[in-house]
Design a protein around this motif. Sequence first.
Motif, PDB file in Angstrom:
ATOM      1  N   SER A 199       0.853  -1.183   0.000  1.00  0.00           N
ATOM      2  CA  SER A 199       0.000   0.000   0.000  1.00  0.00           C
ATOM      3  C   SER A 199       0.886   1.229   0.000  1.00  0.00           C
ATOM      4  O   SER A 199       2.094   1.160   0.200  1.00  0.00           O
ATOM      5  CB  SER A 199      -0.885   0.012   1.254  1.00  0.00           C
ATOM      6  N   ALA A 200       0.258   2.402  -0.207  1.00  0.00           N
ATOM      7  CA  ALA A 200       1.034   3.640  -0.228  1.00  0.00           C
ATOM      8  C   ALA A 200       1.734   3.859   1.104  1.00  0.00           C
ATOM      9  O   ALA A 200       2.858   4.357   1.172  1.00  0.00           O
ATOM     10  CB  ALA A 200       0.115   4.827  -0.550  1.00  0.00           C
ATOM     11  N   GLY A 201       1.074   3.482   2.202  1.00  0.00           N
ATOM     12  CA  GLY A 201       1.685   3.647   3.512  1.00  0.00           C
ATOM     13  C   GLY A 201       2.861   2.723   3.710  1.00  0.00           C
ATOM     14  O   GLY A 201       3.895   3.111   4.248  1.00  0.00           O
ATOM     15  N   GLU A 202       2.734   1.491   3.259  1.00  0.00           N
ATOM     16  CA  GLU A 202       3.807   0.521   3.419  1.00  0.00           C
ATOM     17  C   GLU A 202       5.044   0.928   2.633  1.00  0.00           C
ATOM     18  O   GLU A 202       6.162   0.666   3.047  1.00  0.00           O
ATOM     19  CB  GLU A 202       3.350  -0.864   2.969  1.00  0.00           C
ATOM     20  N   ALA A 203       4.811   1.596   1.494  1.00  0.00           N
ATOM     21  CA  ALA A 203       5.943   1.961   0.642  1.00  0.00           C
ATOM     22  C   ALA A 203       6.876   2.933   1.345  1.00  0.00           C
ATOM     23  O   ALA A 203       8.049   3.039   0.998  1.00  0.00           O
ATOM     24  CB  ALA A 203       5.436   2.564  -0.670  1.00  0.00           C
ATOM     25  N   GLN A 204       6.381   3.666   2.361  1.00  0.00           N
ATOM     26  CA  GLN A 204       7.193   4.645   3.051  1.00  0.00           C
ATOM     27  C   GLN A 204       7.942   4.049   4.239  1.00  0.00           C
ATOM     28  O   GLN A 204       8.778   4.697   4.842  1.00  0.00           O
ATOM     29  CB  GLN A 204       6.303   5.804   3.543  1.00  0.00           C
ATOM     30  N   MET A 205       7.603   2.812   4.620  1.00  0.00           N
ATOM     31  CA  MET A 205       8.229   2.191   5.777  1.00  0.00           C
ATOM     32  C   MET A 205       9.644   1.741   5.435  1.00  0.00           C
ATOM     33  O   MET A 205       9.939   1.371   4.311  1.00  0.00           O
ATOM     34  CB  MET A 205       7.405   0.986   6.238  1.00  0.00           C
ATOM     35  N   PRO A 206      10.569   1.793   6.394  1.00  0.00           N
ATOM     36  CA  PRO A 206      11.920   1.326   6.119  1.00  0.00           C
ATOM     37  C   PRO A 206      11.945  -0.164   5.844  1.00  0.00           C
ATOM     38  O   PRO A 206      11.186  -0.932   6.417  1.00  0.00           O
ATOM     39  CB  PRO A 206      12.679   1.675   7.416  1.00  0.00           C
ATOM     40  N   SER A 207      12.838  -0.573   4.958  1.00  0.00           N
ATOM     41  CA  SER A 207      12.934  -1.977   4.614  1.00  0.00           C
ATOM     42  C   SER A 207      13.486  -2.779   5.776  1.00  0.00           C
ATOM     43  O   SER A 207      14.348  -2.320   6.523  1.00  0.00           O
ATOM     44  CB  SER A 207      13.832  -2.135   3.385  1.00  0.00           C
ATOM     45  N   THR A 208      12.972  -4.002   5.949  1.00  0.00           N
ATOM     46  CA  THR A 208      13.471  -4.884   6.995  1.00  0.00           C
ATOM     47  C   THR A 208      14.446  -5.898   6.418  1.00  0.00           C
ATOM     48  O   THR A 208      14.808  -6.857   7.078  1.00  0.00           O
ATOM     49  CB  THR A 208      12.300  -5.623   7.666  1.00  0.00           C
ATOM     50  N   VAL A 209      14.868  -5.689   5.176  1.00  0.00           N
ATOM     51  CA  VAL A 209      15.758  -6.617   4.504  1.00  0.00           C
ATOM     52  C   VAL A 209      17.190  -6.414   5.001  1.00  0.00           C
ATOM     53  O   VAL A 209      17.668  -5.286   5.136  1.00  0.00           O
ATOM     54  CB  VAL A 209      15.706  -6.415   2.978  1.00  0.00           C
ATOM     55  N   SER A 210      17.871  -7.500   5.297  1.00  0.00           N
ATOM     56  CA  SER A 210      19.275  -7.442   5.689  1.00  0.00           C
ATOM     57  C   SER A 210      20.135  -7.734   4.458  1.00  0.00           C
ATOM     58  O   SER A 210      20.110  -8.844   3.921  1.00  0.00           O
ATOM     59  CB  SER A 210      19.564  -8.475   6.789  1.00  0.00           C
ATOM     60  N   PHE A 211      20.882  -6.733   4.009  1.00  0.00           N
ATOM     61  CA  PHE A 211      21.745  -6.913   2.857  1.00  0.00           C
ATOM     62  C   PHE A 211      23.046  -7.590   3.277  1.00  0.00           C
ATOM     63  O   PHE A 211      23.441  -7.545   4.438  1.00  0.00           O
ATOM     64  CB  PHE A 211      22.023  -5.572   2.186  1.00  0.00           C
ATOM     65  N   GLY A 212      23.695  -8.225   2.334  1.00  0.00           N
ATOM     66  CA  GLY A 212      24.918  -8.944   2.636  1.00  0.00           C
ATOM     67  C   GLY A 212      25.623  -9.373   1.372  1.00  0.00           C
ATOM     68  O   GLY A 212      25.378  -8.813   0.287  1.00  0.00           O
ATOM     69  N   PRO A 213      26.464 -10.391   1.435  1.00  0.00           N
ATOM     70  CA  PRO A 213      27.260 -10.801   0.269  1.00  0.00           C
ATOM     71  C   PRO A 213      26.438 -11.378  -0.874  1.00  0.00           C
ATOM     72  O   PRO A 213      26.916 -11.436  -2.009  1.00  0.00           O
ATOM     73  CB  PRO A 213      28.220 -11.851   0.842  1.00  0.00           C
ATOM     74  N   HIS A 214      25.194 -11.791  -0.599  1.00  0.00           N
ATOM     75  CA  HIS A 214      24.368 -12.405  -1.639  1.00  0.00           C
ATOM     76  C   HIS A 214      23.195 -11.522  -2.074  1.00  0.00           C
ATOM     77  O   HIS A 214      22.449 -11.898  -2.967  1.00  0.00           O
ATOM     78  CB  HIS A 214      23.825 -13.747  -1.158  1.00  0.00           C
ATOM     79  N   LEU A 215      23.062 -10.362  -1.434  1.00  0.00           N
ATOM     80  CA  LEU A 215      21.992  -9.411  -1.774  1.00  0.00           C
ATOM     81  C   LEU A 215      22.549  -8.011  -1.592  1.00  0.00           C
ATOM     82  O   LEU A 215      22.845  -7.588  -0.463  1.00  0.00           O
ATOM     83  CB  LEU A 215      20.766  -9.622  -0.887  1.00  0.00           C
ATOM     84  N   ILE A 216      22.682  -7.284  -2.709  1.00  0.00           N
ATOM     85  CA  ILE A 216      23.339  -5.981  -2.683  1.00  0.00           C
ATOM     86  C   ILE A 216      22.338  -4.892  -3.071  1.00  0.00           C
ATOM     87  O   ILE A 216      21.686  -4.988  -4.116  1.00  0.00           O
ATOM     88  CB  ILE A 216      24.527  -5.957  -3.664  1.00  0.00           C
ATOM     89  N   PRO A 217      22.189  -3.840  -2.259  1.00  0.00           N
ATOM     90  CA  PRO A 217      21.282  -2.758  -2.638  1.00  0.00           C
ATOM     91  C   PRO A 217      21.875  -1.922  -3.762  1.00  0.00           C
ATOM     92  O   PRO A 217      23.104  -1.773  -3.871  1.00  0.00           O
ATOM     93  CB  PRO A 217      21.170  -1.933  -1.349  1.00  0.00           C
ATOM     94  N   VAL A 218      21.029  -1.392  -4.613  1.00  0.00           N
ATOM     95  CA  VAL A 218      21.471  -0.448  -5.637  1.00  0.00           C
ATOM     96  C   VAL A 218      21.418   0.928  -4.991  1.00  0.00           C
ATOM     97  O   VAL A 218      20.341   1.462  -4.731  1.00  0.00           O
ATOM     98  CB  VAL A 218      20.580  -0.505  -6.888  1.00  0.00           C
ATOM     99  N   THR A 219      22.568   1.478  -4.711  1.00  0.00           N
ATOM    100  CA  THR A 219      22.634   2.704  -3.922  1.00  0.00           C
ATOM    101  C   THR A 219      22.600   3.952  -4.789  1.00  0.00           C
ATOM    102  O   THR A 219      22.836   3.905  -6.003  1.00  0.00           O
ATOM    103  CB  THR A 219      23.912   2.718  -3.076  1.00  0.00           C
ATOM    104  N   GLU A 220      22.329   5.074  -4.133  1.00  0.00           N
ATOM    105  CA  GLU A 220      22.249   6.349  -4.829  1.00  0.00           C
ATOM    106  C   GLU A 220      23.636   6.779  -5.284  1.00  0.00           C
ATOM    107  O   GLU A 220      24.611   6.671  -4.549  1.00  0.00           O
ATOM    108  CB  GLU A 220      21.643   7.403  -3.906  1.00  0.00           C
ATOM    109  N   THR A 221      23.716   7.261  -6.528  1.00  0.00           N
ATOM    110  CA  THR A 221      24.984   7.706  -7.100  1.00  0.00           C
ATOM    111  C   THR A 221      24.759   8.991  -7.870  1.00  0.00           C
ATOM    112  O   THR A 221      23.628   9.399  -8.145  1.00  0.00           O
ATOM    113  CB  THR A 221      25.565   6.653  -8.066  1.00  0.00           C
ATOM    114  N   GLN A 222      25.855   9.634  -8.236  1.00  0.00           N
ATOM    115  CA  GLN A 222      25.767  10.796  -9.107  1.00  0.00           C
ATOM    116  C   GLN A 222      25.465  10.332 -10.527  1.00  0.00           C
ATOM    117  O   GLN A 222      26.000   9.311 -10.973  1.00  0.00           O
ATOM    118  CB  GLN A 222      27.080  11.578  -9.100  1.00  0.00           C
ATOM    119  N   VAL A 223      24.619  11.083 -11.250  1.00  0.00           N
ATOM    120  CA  VAL A 223      24.357  10.760 -12.649  1.00  0.00           C
ATOM    121  C   VAL A 223      25.636  10.999 -13.446  1.00  0.00           C
ATOM    122  O   VAL A 223      26.257  12.048 -13.339  1.00  0.00           O
ATOM    123  CB  VAL A 223      23.217  11.626 -13.221  1.00  0.00           C
ATOM    124  N   GLU A 224      26.051  10.006 -14.216  1.00  0.00           N
ATOM    125  CA  GLU A 224      27.283  10.134 -14.977  1.00  0.00           C
ATOM    126  C   GLU A 224      27.211  11.307 -15.958  1.00  0.00           C
ATOM    127  O   GLU A 224      26.197  11.527 -16.606  1.00  0.00           O
ATOM    128  CB  GLU A 224      27.552   8.838 -15.757  1.00  0.00           C
TER     129      GLU A 224
END
Length: 455
Positions: free
Chosen positions: A344-369
């Motif tokens: 739901s729209a409300g759930e989309a604003q909640m922080p993720s409970t996912v634990s990242f690690g060596p097998h799951l990598i977040p796509v992080t914010e970067t500068q536009v090339e």
Amino acid sequence: MSSPDATKPFSPTEAQRILGNLNQPAVFLDMTPDWPVRQWTAERLTGSLGGKTIRFRLGRKDETHAPLFETQCSYLEANLEQFLGWTSGCSGADVGAFSHYPHSEYWAYADYKYIALLFQETPSMFQDVKWSDFGFEGRNGKESTLWIGTQGANTPCHLDSYGCNLVLQVQGRKRWHLFPPEDTANMYPTRIPYEESSIFSQVDVVYPNLGRFPAFRGARAHSVTLLPGQVLFVPRHWWHYVESVDPLTVSVNSWIEMEVDDEARVGEAVTKAVVCAMKMTPSDNSDDQWLNPTEVESVSSHDENMQWLNLAVQAFIQKQRSSRCRDGAASPRASHPAKRLKKSAGEAQMPSTVSFGPHLIPVTETQVEHLPDHTEALPGNCTGCTVSPIPNPDQCSAALQADGTSEEEREEPEHTSITTNDLLECLLHPHVISRVTQLLLEKQNRTQRTTQASL
């Protein structure tokens, strides 16, 4: 549900839980080592497909500082053997229709071809794709598409109105630039060219013209280069621009409609009714190529579009009525794994409970090339501000003040004629369509309540 595989970092149940909690793009590693589709290189596919012809899209390699939409590209029919010959420098009859396009000047790709159609004579190949490892029991190549391209081939930046995406990189590398839904106003959305369920950005996100699109400075790019064997998860409504990095790239995509979003269906029906009504009406400035090639066969009359709109509204209201009939009780959890991905729209604003690690990598914010290298001066007459994002009523004024000159010291800009496309860019802005959809549904609900009360 598939039984857990001890050699995989996540079981199907764990992968499904992760997908249900991811609020940002992420890359899964080590989930596909045993997938036969990993062997689907362009060279091997040539043997599997034989002489079957497929449609290729071609674009020039020039930097134009503007998106190259599908309506601006060339198309041809060829088989994979001819395509590979062209990429290897062959010419003449050996490359068929590619002979008219120098490989040094053009990129090409076969975009999102349905595997179910490509291999309908050999359906056993569907099993080479195992989305069941991500908790989607029964989902395989039959529900997937194939992408084959050359270096520089790219998909214009867009968002998908429905669903999310899982993308497996098979051969070569592809560079992804992704932007969150909250950045929509900074992306200068447009529905021209029109394609159902796709909203395009007017910005070349790698080489942006910041003079014309100043708000793009506030866009938050999340970039990643996807390697063979890796799987990228693209959440719903995330903007994405994709470019092939290597001489040959192959990827497999599964678009997952998490749950039928009836309100989104209504919004799309509104959009189609408006754009078709205005662009199909004869006029001096409506003779452009406004329809994506993939949509040519889906063009319908205004009466047909209104019928679809009414059906979409009825489906939404019936679903609401069903929910009320349950006396406000929470609906049972859907058994289909894809439906559990809906937030739901409300759930989309909640922080993720996912634990990242060596097998799951977040796509992080970067500068536009290349962002600083392609900034153009803000034009004195604010040319292009007619397509500024909504809401941003003071943007043009702010842009005019960027050099410290007062409004009184500037000459009044000459009036530029408003075109049909200018009007459509405002009418079909996602924020406007969302509000129109809400008003339309509220009106229909009031009408139905009044009708029921009088019975």
